[in-house]
Design an enzyme around this catalytic site. Sequence first.
Site, PDB file in Angstrom:
ATOM      1  N   ASP A  58       0.816  -1.216   0.000  1.00 36.75           N
ATOM      2  CA  ASP A  58       0.000   0.000   0.000  1.00 36.75           C
ATOM      3  C   ASP A  58       0.848   1.264   0.000  1.00 36.75           C
ATOM      4  O   ASP A  58       1.382   1.661   1.034  1.00 36.75           O
ATOM      5  CB  ASP A  58      -0.918  -0.012   1.228  1.00 36.75           C
ATOM      6  CG  ASP A  58      -1.935   1.120   1.184  1.00 36.75           C
ATOM      7  OD1 ASP A  58      -2.191   1.643   0.079  1.00 36.75           O
ATOM      8  OD2 ASP A  58      -2.477   1.467   2.246  1.00 36.75           O
ATOM      9  N   ASP A 291      -1.678   5.226  -5.439  1.00 31.31           N
ATOM     10  CA  ASP A 291      -2.109   4.334  -4.372  1.00 31.31           C
ATOM     11  C   ASP A 291      -2.207   2.891  -4.873  1.00 31.31           C
ATOM     12  O   ASP A 291      -3.200   2.500  -5.469  1.00 31.31           O
ATOM     13  CB  ASP A 291      -3.471   4.823  -3.850  1.00 31.31           C
ATOM     14  CG  ASP A 291      -3.923   4.047  -2.630  1.00 31.31           C
ATOM     15  OD1 ASP A 291      -3.184   3.162  -2.159  1.00 31.31           O
ATOM     16  OD2 ASP A 291      -5.032   4.338  -2.142  1.00 31.31           O
TER      17      ASP A 291
END
Length: 406
Positions: A58, A291
Amino acid sequence: MRLLHLLTLASTTLATTLPLTRRTPTSSTTSPLKATEYGTIFDVPVTIGNQTFQLLVDTGSSDTYVVQTGFTCIDEDTNSTIPQAECLYSNHTYNPDYSDTYRRVEDQYFGIKYGAGIASGDLAYETVSLGGLTVKNQKVGIAHRTNPMGDGVNSGLLGLAYPSITSAHPGNASSSDNSTYFFNRKVYNPLLYNMHQQGVLKEPYFSLALASTPQNESTTFGGYLSLGELPPVKHSDQWATVPVEIYRTIPVEFTSGNRTRFWWTTTVQSVRYGSKSANKDNSTAFQTFVDSGNNFSYLPAAVVDSVNALFDPPARFDDSSKLYVVDCNAKAPVFGLQLGNQTFYHNPADLIQKVDNDLCVSSLAASEDARVGDITVSILGVSFLKSVVAVFDFGKDEMRFAKRLN
Ligand SMILES: *[C@@H]1O[C@H](CO)[C@@H](O)[C@H](O)[C@H]1NC(C)=O
Ligand SMILES: *[C@@H]1O[C@H](CO)[C@@H](O)[C@H](O)[C@H]1NC(C)=O
Ligand SMILES: *[C@@H]1O[C@H](CO)[C@@H](O)[C@H](O)[C@H]1NC(C)=O
Ligand SMILES: *[C@@H]1O[C@H](CO)[C@@H](O)[C@H](O)[C@H]1NC(C)=O
Ligand SMILES: *[C@@H]1O[C@H](CO)[C@@H](O)[C@H](O)[C@H]1NC(C)=O
Ligand SMILES: *[C@@H]1O[C@H](CO)[C@@H](O)[C@H](O)[C@H]1NC(C)=O
Ligand SMILES: *[C@@H]1O[C@H](CO)[C@@H](O)[C@H](O)[C@H]1NC(C)=O
Ligand SMILES: *[C@@H]1O[C@H](CO)[C@@H](O)[C@H](O)[C@H]1NC(C)=O
Ligand SMILES: *[C@@H]1O[C@H](CO)[C@@H](O)[C@H](O)[C@H]1NC(C)=O
Ligand SMILES: *[C@@H]1O[C@H](CO)[C@@H](O)[C@H](O)[C@H]1NC(C)=O
C-alpha cells in the site's frame, strides 16, 4: 522458502505477463507479488519476528500491521462482532508468544482508518524482513480489532508512504475513540525509512511493476516490489520525473499540524482519450496520489464520465455502488495521463475490472465519490500502475515513471 516457491510459480506465467530481463531476482531486493481479487490487490511476503505473512502493498498509507491471533472482526455497518472468517484475512495470524523479538510499545497504540475500514491494537517493536533486508526494532501495528479488509491471502498491510501519516497514538487502544485516528499522531519511521536509516537499504527508494492480470484469474502472479533497485521488467529508458507534492485540500490537522509530505502526491497535467485514438484531451490539471492499495482510479467526474462513455458498449453508472458497470467483453477506450513530460496510456484490458462471475466495472470512478473524512480526493490506483515502472524516491522526494515494454 516462500520466496523461492513464489518465484517458481511466477516464472510459469511470466511469458504472458511480465518479460524478465537477465537480472536474477534471488540475489536482489526484489520480491514477487501475488495478485488477488482479480488483479485488484497485491500482496508481498514480509517476515515479522520469525513468522512470515503476505501483506497488502500500500503506497497510500505508512504503517505495517498484522492481525493478531484471536483478533475481533467488526462489521463496518453495524459495529457488531462477526466471525473472524468474515474479515477475510489469511488463517495465518501473528502470535506474540511465538516471537522472542516482540516488545510492546508501552505508552502508545496503533489505530488507523483506511478507505476500506478501521484497524487498531497494540504497537510493538519487532524484527521485520522484506526483500531480503532485515531491520530490528521496527514499530508495527498488531491489530486486535479490525473491519473486514483481507483478501483470503494477506494478514495485514505494508505501508509505503511518508512518516507523517503513521498511526501511532498516545495512550491505550482499548479506551481509544476510533473516529479520531486521522489526528493526534505519534510519528515514527515506517519500514523503508528505518531500513535506510539503519544502512540496510542503500538507496532511499522503492519501485513497483504491477502485472496486468488475466480477467478470469482470481489469484495469480502480481509483478514486483523492489527496494533500492528497479524491478526486472522491460521498460523505456525515458523517465518522467515529478516532485512529490503536499496534497493541498487535505487539512494540516491530518499531519498533526505540520505542513509536510504524506502521500505520494503529484499533479496530472492533462488527460488524453478517445474511442480509437487519443483524439480528445482535457488540460485542466489536478492533484492526485499514487495508491497501490486502491483497485480504482478516482479522477474528476467530468473526465471519468467522458472516458467511461467511450467503452463499446458504453459503461453505465450504478448509483448504489458509485461505479460504472461495463460488459466484461467490452472494447475499452484509449486513455492516458500526462505526468511530467510524458503521457502514460493504460493497457485497455486493465480498464475493465472483474468483480464477480459475469459482473465487470470500469476501473475509473469519480473523485467526487472518494473521500478522506469530508474531503474529496483524486487517486491513481492499480490500473495505472500496471502499465508503468514507478519509482518512489523518498530521498529526493520525487517519483519517476517509465513506460513498460512488452
Ligand atoms: C460504528 O463506529 C463508527 C466509528 O466510530 C461510527 O462512526 C459509526 O457511527 C458506528 N456505527 C454504528 C451503527 O454504531
Ligand atoms: C519462533 O521462535 C519461537 C521462540 O524462539 C519458537 O518457539 C517458535 O517455534 C518459532 N517459530 C517458528 C515458526 O519458527
Ligand atoms: C469503532 O468504534 C465503535 C464505537 O466505539 C465501535 O462500536 C466499533 O467496534 C469500533 N470499530 C472497530 C473496527 O474497532
Ligand atoms: C480458514 O479456516 C477455516 C476453517 O478451517 C476455513 O473454512 C477457511 O476456508 C480458511 N480460510 C482461509 C483464507 O484459508
Ligand atoms: C487499557 O485500558 C483497559 C481499560 O481501560 C485496561 O483494562 C488495560 O489494562 C489497559 N491496558 C494497558 C496496557 O494499559
Ligand atoms: C482463463 O482464460 C484462459 C484463456 O481463455 C484459460 O486458458 C484459463 O484456463 C482461464 N482460467 C480460469 C481460472 O478460468
Ligand atoms: C512536526 O514537526 C516537528 C518539528 O519539526 C516534529 O518534531 C514533529 O515530529 C512533527 N510532527 C509530525 C506529526 O510530523
Ligand atoms: C476537464 O476536466 C475538468 C475537471 O478536471 C472539468 O471541470 C472540465 O469540465 C473538463 N473539460 C471538458 C471539456 O470536459
Ligand atoms: C523528460 O525529461 C527528462 C528529464 O527530467 C529527460 O531526461 C527526458 O529526455 C525527457 N523525455 C522526453 C520524452 O522529453
Ligand atoms: C474494490 O474496492 C472496494 C472499496 O475499497 C471494495 O469494496 C471492493 O470489494 C473492491 N472490489 C474488488 C473487485 O476487489
